[in-house]
Design a protein around this motif. Structure first.
Motif, short mmCIF file in Angstrom:
data_model
loop_
_atom_site.label_atom_id
_atom_site.label_comp_id
_atom_site.label_asym_id
_atom_site.label_seq_id
_atom_site.Cartn_x
_atom_site.Cartn_y
_atom_site.Cartn_z
N ARG A 61 46.05 62.68 55.26
CA ARG A 61 46.43 61.63 54.32
C ARG A 61 45.40 60.50 54.39
O ARG A 61 44.70 60.33 55.38
CB ARG A 61 47.81 61.08 54.64
CG ARG A 61 48.85 62.13 54.98
CD ARG A 61 49.30 62.91 53.77
NE ARG A 61 50.34 63.87 54.13
CZ ARG A 61 50.98 64.64 53.26
NH1 ARG A 61 50.69 64.55 51.97
NH2 ARG A 61 51.91 65.50 53.65
N GLY A 63 45.10 56.28 53.63
CA GLY A 63 45.63 54.98 53.24
C GLY A 63 44.52 54.10 52.69
O GLY A 63 43.50 53.88 53.36
N LEU A 69 51.68 52.25 53.83
CA LEU A 69 51.90 53.34 54.79
C LEU A 69 53.34 53.27 55.26
O LEU A 69 53.82 52.21 55.67
CB LEU A 69 50.96 53.18 55.99
CG LEU A 69 49.46 53.15 55.69
CD1 LEU A 69 48.68 52.81 56.95
CD2 LEU A 69 49.01 54.47 55.12
N VAL A 115 52.33 57.89 52.58
CA VAL A 115 51.59 56.87 51.82
C VAL A 115 52.25 56.73 50.46
O VAL A 115 52.54 57.74 49.80
CB VAL A 115 50.11 57.23 51.64
CG1 VAL A 115 49.38 56.14 50.87
CG2 VAL A 115 49.44 57.47 52.98
#
Length: 271
Positions: A61, A63, A69, A115
């Motif tokens: 993932r 951010g 988050l 996220v």
């Protein structure tokens, strides 16, 4: 809003020292941040600059500034810079019990993927991820937790098909653990004090507080270790005072929980 450049020294972590029930940090990492680890709190964060990358629920993932988050309690994750420029971020660690004070016994909301671009979460988390040098007044903190809990529930949606949970029995078990951390706590003890059959209690505890009773005990002892280390205790003294067998026993659990060994954790805090 532009953010000032990070200090010249390499990887660093700033920790809010003001009293409160929520731990808040700001950090900068040029590359690798944390090994895989798990908290028993919600990790609510904001990337200020760069790309914050992490493995979470089977995928990598990212951010970015402008996203929120939301790492669920007890979900395995790591942390690293997504580019050579490094990344800067703020994070608030929210005890699920604070969320339950708002939701009153509902299953903890889960934000898929860790996220979110949802503006409701961005607004609700703003107070919690402000600069760590800005203290949170008690009422401000309570309002922020309420707003976050409502936003989490709205964005995640209410789960369907769950069996009825015994919130009161689970609260009794949690309170007993917090009052008897110096003891060797067992499931039969929790069954007795809660009035709930042990396996049903374990299931409800995970659903309501995000982790198992055993891990809850271990992590509260690690909280004690961190407080002692920040007060200047040695690793071995902190380990024994918190109820671990020895320093190596404590270090193994510390690293699993926080992604770095205790000496490295202290170093990043400038201690």
């Amino acid at each position: 809003m532009p953010y000032p450049a990070p200090p010249a020294r390499s990887d660093w972590v700033l920790r809010a020292d003001t009293p409160g029930r929520i731990e808040r940090i700001e950090a900068w990492f040029g590359g690798h941040g944390y090994d895989p680890h798990r908290h028993d709190t919600y990790s609510i964060g904001r990337t200020l600059a760069g790309v914050q990358s992490f493995h979470y629920t089977g995928s990598l993932r990212h951010g970015l500034p402008g996203t929120t988050l939301v790492l669920h309690p007890d979900e395995l994750h790591d942390g690293m810079a997504g580019t050579d420029a490094g990344f800067r971020y703020r994070m608030a660690y929210i005890d699920p019990a604070l969320i339950q004070q708002v939701l009153g016994g509902e299953p903890l909301p889960h934000i898929v993927g860790g996220v979110s671009s949802d503006p409701r979460l961005l607004r609700a988390s703003e107070t919690l991820v402000q600069a760590v040098e800005h203290p949170l007044a008690e009422l401000e903190e309570q309002d922020a937790v309420y707003d976050l809990a409502i936003a989490l529930r709205a964005v995640a949606g209410r789960p369907r098909g769950r069996k009825r949970l015994d919130y009161c029995a689970t609260q009794r078990a949690r309170a007993f653990i917090l009052e008897h951390l110096e003891q060797d706590i067992t499931l039969p003890m929790l069954e007795h004090v809660s009035g709930r059959e042990r396996w049903s209690l374990s299931r409800d505890f995970r659903t309501l507080y995000g982790t198992s009773p055993y891990r809850f005990v271990t992590l509260r002892r690690l909280d004690r270790v961190r407080a002692l280390l920040l007060a200047g205790c040695s690793l071995v003294d902190a380990a024994l005072a918190a109820g671990f067998h020895d320093q190596s026993h404590m270090t193994r659990y510390f690293t699993r929980c926080y992604g770095v060994p205790p000496a490295r954790w202290l170093q990043r805090l400038g201690r």
